[in-house]
Design an enzyme around this catalytic site. Structure first.
Site, short mmCIF file in Angstrom:
data_model
loop_
_atom_site.label_atom_id
_atom_site.label_comp_id
_atom_site.label_asym_id
_atom_site.label_seq_id
_atom_site.Cartn_x
_atom_site.Cartn_y
_atom_site.Cartn_z
N GLY A 1 0.79 -1.21 0.00
CA GLY A 1 0.00 0.00 0.00
C GLY A 1 0.83 1.27 0.00
N SER B 1 11.10 2.70 6.36
CA SER B 1 11.21 3.77 5.36
C SER B 1 12.51 3.66 4.56
CB SER B 1 11.12 5.15 6.03
OG SER B 1 9.96 5.26 6.81
N ARG B 2 12.97 2.43 4.35
CA ARG B 2 14.26 2.23 3.69
C ARG B 2 14.15 1.90 2.21
NH1 ARG B 2 15.35 -2.84 2.73
NH2 ARG B 2 17.60 -2.56 2.67
N ALA C 1 16.57 11.08 -3.46
CA ALA C 1 15.42 10.72 -2.63
C ALA C 1 15.83 10.05 -1.32
CB ALA C 1 14.48 9.79 -3.40
N LYS C 2 14.93 10.19 -0.33
CA LYS C 2 15.01 9.46 0.94
C LYS C 2 13.66 8.78 1.14
CE LYS C 2 16.01 13.26 3.23
NZ LYS C 2 16.45 14.26 4.22
N GLY C 3 13.47 8.16 2.29
CA GLY C 3 12.20 7.52 2.59
C GLY C 3 11.23 8.49 3.24
N VAL C 4 9.94 8.07 3.31
CA VAL C 4 8.92 8.95 3.90
C VAL C 4 7.82 8.16 4.60
CG1 VAL C 4 7.49 9.07 1.81
CG2 VAL C 4 7.51 11.01 3.42
N GLY C 5 7.88 6.83 4.59
CA GLY C 5 6.76 6.03 5.07
C GLY C 5 6.41 6.22 6.53
N GLU C 6 7.39 6.61 7.35
CA GLU C 6 7.14 6.79 8.78
C GLU C 6 7.20 8.24 9.24
OE1 GLU C 6 9.38 3.06 10.76
OE2 GLU C 6 10.51 4.18 9.28
#
Length: 777
Positions: free
Chosen positions: A487, A528-529, A726-731
Site C-alpha cells: 500500500g 522507510s528504507r 530521494a530518501k524515505g517517507v513512510g514513517e
C-alpha cells in the site's frame, strides 16, 4: 531541482486498477485441493509450566489430520523448536512452559476451521502456575521473576551481530550512549527539568490479518505463500529452523493488505511449515482479529528524561527508556538500539547520557510498529522541550530552531548529519498553523491552543537490497525485487526510477512481486528504507542495462558512449536527438536479432561504523535521517474533556520526492495512525489478561476524527547518494504527532499530559488536579 521526465511526477499507482476492481491476489484468497485449516489453543496463564496435554479425543474427530504439541515439534529430526530475529526464544508451540496469556500451546490442522476449533475443545492441558512479571519497571529489577532463564542470540542480521547471550535477567539488551559530563551539567545548572512519559501497547490493525499457506511441491520443496514484509528473512528462518537448504524453500508474497511492522520476520510460517511437513498436505492458517491482538503489539515505553538549563542554554540531557518487549524479544533489541540513540532529540546538547533497556515481561510480544519506536521517544523529549521553552519564557519554535542541529554538525552519537531538513520542516509547520498568532479566545468552557513538535529518525544501517532489471528487445522492462507492495507505493516508486534511468515509458516497466526463487535478497520492507535502498539498487541495475545499450549504439555511431543519453525510448547523442536509434534498433545492433534480453543486477549495501558499546559513539551510525515536524490547533471542552482537532499539518523532509502525491499520502496516512494512538488507542491489560482485544472494544481512528484542515507539506532536501536525491517517507508523518497535540492542549488549558492516550477522562483528571493545586505567588 533537476529536470526529470518521470521522477518528480505524481503518476498514478501501478496497482491502482487491480485493487479498486478487486483483481489482486491475497494469500487468504488462495485455495488448493485438499487444503487443511488451522486452529490454535492458547494459554490462559501469563506464566505457567505445562504438566500434561491430553489430546487423544481431539485426534479422533472426523476431518482432523493432526493435533500437534510443542513437545512433538521439539522431537522432529533436525528441527529447532524456537525461532526469532534477535533471540531464538519464541517456540513454534510452547514446549515446557507458557510465557503470556495467548501463547500458542496446541495446533490442530483439519479439513476446515470449524472442525479444527471443535477438536481443540477436546484437548485438556494441565498447568502449574509460575510467578509472572507484568510491570516493565519491576521486571527490570535484579530480583524479579525471570521470563527466560537463558538468552540465545539469533545472529540473523549484521546490525544485531553484537548482541550477546545475556545474564540471568529480564533485561535482554541495553543500549548506552555517553557524551560529555552529564553530572557536571546538572550540578552547574540554573534549572533542571525532570519528567516521566509513558505510551501504552497498541495494535497495528492492518486490514488483512496474518495468513500463511505452506505446501510441498512435486519435488518436495517447501512452498510458502505468506502475508509478510520480509520474504528473504522468512526463507532464512525456515532454513535454520528446519535444517533445510535455502534452495529447497520458496517464499512468495502477493500484495499485502497493510503491514505497519506487524508482518515483519517470522510469525505463522514456522508452525504452518511444521504442519505441512507432517501432513504432506497444503496447510493454511489465518489469524482471527482477536488472535492478531495476541500475536504482536507496539512496545509499551516508559521514558524518564532529565534536562539541565544554564543561562538559557540546554547543557545536558539524561534519558532512561524502558521498553516492554513482552514474552519474546522479537525485534526489540534493534528498536531499543536504533530508537535509543535518538532519545535526546535532534538538538545541540553538549552532555548526553542515554540508557535504553529491552525488557522481557509476561505480556504479548512487542515488535516493530510504524515509526520503529521513535514516536515513543519523541513524545517524551519534544513534550519536555516545549515545557522548558515555556518555563523559561522562550518562544517554543524559536527555542527549537536555536538548538536544532545544522547541516554537518554532530549528532549525539558523533555522526555528522547530512540532508538534515529538520529546521526547514519545523519552520514550515509553524508557518502553516500561524504559530506566532495566538488562537482565538472563546467564551464558556472551550479553550483553543496551538502546538508544534519536531524530531528525527535514523534509517536502519547496515542493510542490503538487491535488484535485477531485465530489458526486452521491444524496450519493455521487468524489475525483479523482493520489496513488498503493501500500500505504500513501492512498485510505482521503482517503476518511476527505472523509467527515468532507462528513458522509457513508465507504463512499460513491470515489477515482479517477491519470489525468493527469482527475486534477490532484501533485508526488510520497513523502516522507510525501500525508496533509498531498493531505489538505488534498481537504478544501478538499470544503469548497467543502459551502459550495454550505449556501448552498442556508440560503436555503431562511432561516438563515445558517455556522450549518449536514453530518453523517450531512444538512445541518442546528447543534444542531437536525430543522431541515435530506438531501443529495438539498439538490440538489433547489439545481437543481430530481437529475441533476447539485457540484464543488470545491483546491490545497495550502505555500511555503518560500529557504535562503541560503552559510549554509543560512531563516525557513521546511519546512512540518512528522516526529519519530521507537526503543528496542530486544538479546541478543548474543559467541561467534558473532549478534544477537537481544528488544524493539523504534517511536514516531512523526503529528499527528492519521486512521486509528490504519494509522499503527501504517506505523510497523512502515517499521521492518521498516530492520531488514534495519541487520543484513544490503548491495549488494556489486567494481570496480563488483555481486556479489550477486539474491534468491539478497541477504537481506531476514522475519517470522523480528522480535522477540517488536514494537510501534508513536503520539504525536499536532496540526499547526495539517494536515488535522484530521494530518501524515505513512510514513517515520517508518525514521528511528531503526539507531542504536537499534547503541546497544543497545554497551550489551550495549561495542563500537561505525560501519559498516552490523551483521553477525555485523563484530561479531565488533570484539569481537576490543576484547579485544586495551591496557587504559587
Amino acid at each position: 531541482m533537476a529536470n526529470f521526465s518521470v521522477v518528480g511526477q505524481s503518476v498514478f499507482r501501478k496497482d491502482a486498477h487491480q485493487k479498486v476492481t478487486g483483481q489482486v491476489l491475497h494469500v487468504g484468497n488462495i485455495e488448493m485441493p485438499g487444503m487443511l485449516h488451522v486452529a490454535v489453543l492458547r494459554s490462559p496463564y501469563a506464566h505457567a509450566r505445562i504438566t500434561l496435554i491430553e489430546k487423544s479425543r481431539a485426534e479422533k474427530v472426523p476431518g482432523v489430520a493432526v493435533v500437534l504439541t510443542g513437545a512433538e515439534v521439539a522431537k522432529m529430526p533436525g528441527v529447532d523448536p524456537h525461532f526469532g530475529p534477535a533471540f531464538r526464544d519464541q517456540p513454534i508451540l510452547c514446549v515446557e512452559k507458557v510465557c503470556y496469556i495467548g501463547d500458542p500451546v496446541v495446533a490442530v490442522a483439519a479439513v476446515d476451521r470449524r472442525t479444527a476449533e471443535d477438536a481443540l475443545q477436546l484437548v485438556e492441558v494441565d498447568y502449574e502456575p509460575l510467578p509472572a512479571v507484568i510491570d516493565v519497571l519491576e521486571a527490570a529489577k535484579p530480583d524479579s521473576p525471570l521470563v527466560h532463564e537463558t538468552h540465545r542470540p539469533a545472529k540473523a542480521f549484521a546490525d544485531l551481530a553484537h548482541v550477546k547471550a545475556g545474564q540471568k535477567s529480564n533485561i535482554c539488551y541495553q543500549f548506552k550512549l555517553r557524551l560529555g559530563d552529564v553530572d557536571k551539567a546538572f550540578a552547574e545548572a540554573d534549572r533542571v527539568f525532570e519528567d516521566t512519559f509513558s505510551s501504552p501497547p497498541a495494535q497495528h490493525m492492518p486490514m488483512e490479518p496474518h495468513v500463511t499457506l505452506v505446501y510441498l511441491d512435486e519435488a518436495q520443496r517447501i512452498n510458502i505463500w505468506t502475508a509478510s514484509q520480509t520474504p528473504s528473512y522468512v526463507r532464512t528462518e525456515i532454513s535454520q529452523t528446519f535444517g533445510v537448504p535455502m534452495n529447497r524453500i520458496r517464499v512468495r508474497i502477493p500484495y499485502l493488505g497493510g503491514g505497519y511492522g506487524a508482518k515483519l520476520y517470522a510469525k505463522l510460517e514456522p508452525l504452518v511449515t511444521a504442519l505441512a511437513l507432517i501432513t504432506k498436505k497444503p496447510v493454511q492458517y489465518a489469524l482471527t482479529r482477536e488472535e492478531e491482538f495476541l500475536t504482536i503489539t507496539k512496545h509499551k515505553v516508559i521514558a524518564k528524561i532529565r534536562t539541565s538549563i544554564k543561562s538559557g542554554e540546554i547543557t545536558g540531557r539524561k534519558c532512561e527508556v524502558y521498553w516492554d518487549t513482552g514474552a519474546y524479544a522479537e525485534i526489540g533489541p534493534r528498536i531499543v538500539h536504533k530508537s535509543g540513540y535518538t532519545s535526546a532529540g535532534p538538538y545541540r546538547i553538549p552532555n548526553v547520557w542515554i540508557d535504553s533497556y529491552c525488557i522481557y515481561t509476561n505480556h504479548v510480544p512487542a515488535g516493530a510498529f510504524r515509526g520503529f519506536g521513535v514516536p515513543q521517544v519523541i513524545w517524551a523529549y519534544d513534550s519536555q522541550t516545549d515545557m522548558i521553552a515555556r518555563a523559561i519564557g522562550a518562544d517554543p519554535v524559536e527555542f527549537r530552531m536555536r538548538f536544532a542541529l545544522n547541516e554537518g554538525e554532530a549528532f549525539a552519537t558523533g555522526t555528522p548529519v547530512k540532508s538534515f531538513g529538520v529546521k526547514q520542516a519545523l519552520q514550515e509547520a509553524a508557518n502553516a498553523v500561524e504559530f506566532s498568532k495566538p488562537s482565538e479566545k472563546l467564551t464558556g468552557t472551550k479553550r483553543r491552543g496551538k502546538g508544534v513538535a519536531c524530531g528525527v529518525k535514523a534509517v536502519l544501517t547496515p542493510s542490503i537490497s538487491g535488484a535485477i532489471v531485465m530489458m526486452n528487445a521491444d524496450g519493455s522492462v521487468n524489475v525483479l525485487s523482493s520489496t513488498v507492495e503493501m500500500g505504500q507505493g513501492s512498485e510505482t516508486m521503482m517503476g518511476q526510477i527505472v523509467a527515468e534511468e532507462l528513458g522509457v515509458s513508465f507504463d512499460n516497466v513491470h515489477i515482479v512481486q517477491p519470489d525468493t526463487d527469482i527475486t534477490p535478497y532484501d533485508t526488510i520492507t520497513a523502516g522507510s528504507r525501500s525508496t533509498y535502498h531498493m531505489g538505488n539498487a534498481v537504478r544501478m541495475a538499470a544503469g548497467k542495462v543502459k551502459a550495454v545499450l550505449c556501448e552498442a549504439v556508440g560503436k555503431k555511431l562511432e561516438v563515445n558512449p558517455e556522450d549518449l543519453v536514453a530518453e523517450n525510448g531512444r538512445i541518442h547523442v546528447r543534444g542531437s536527438d536525430e543522431r541515435g536509434m530506438s531501443i529495438s534498433d539498439a538490440f538489433l545492433v547489439k545481437f543481430g536479432s530481437a529475441g533476447t534480453t539485457i540484464t543488470g543486477e545491483a546491490i545497495c549495501q550502505p555500511e555503518a561504523a560500529p557504535m562503541d558499546p560503552e559510549t554509543g559513539q560512531s563516525e557513521k551510525c546511519t546512512e540518512f535521517w528522516f526529519p519530521s515536524a507537526t503543528s496542530a490547533e486544538v479546541e478543548v471542552d474543559t467541561e467534558t474533556g473532549k478534544i477537537k482537532l481544528l488544524q493539523f499539518y504534517s511536514v516531512g523532509d523526503t529528499g527528492t520526492a519521486i512521486n509528490p502525491r504519494h509522499c503527501e499520502q504517506q505523510l497523512l496516512g502515517s499521521a492518521i495512525t498516530h492520531l488514534g494512538l495519541t487520543l484513544f488507542e490503548e491495549m488494556i491489560f489486567e494481570e496480563g489478561q488483555l481486556v479489550n482485544g477486539s474491534l468491539l472494544d478497541y477504537q481506531i481512528a476514522s475519517f470522523k476524527d480528522l480535522p477540517d484542515s488536514f494537510r501534508p507539506i513536503i520539504v525536499q532536501v536532496p540526499h547526495e547518494t539517494g536515488p535522484f536525491g530521494a530518501k524515505g517517507v513512510g514513517e515520517t508523518g508518525t514521528l511528531t504527532v503526539s507531542a504536537a497535540i499534547a503541546n497544543a492542549i497545554h497551550d489551550a488549558t495549561g495542563v500537561r499530559i505525560r501519559d498516552l492516550p490523551i483521553t477525555p477522562e485523563r484530561l479531565l483528571r488533570a484539569l481537576a488536579e490543576k484547579s485544586q493545586a495551591p496557587r504559587q505567588d
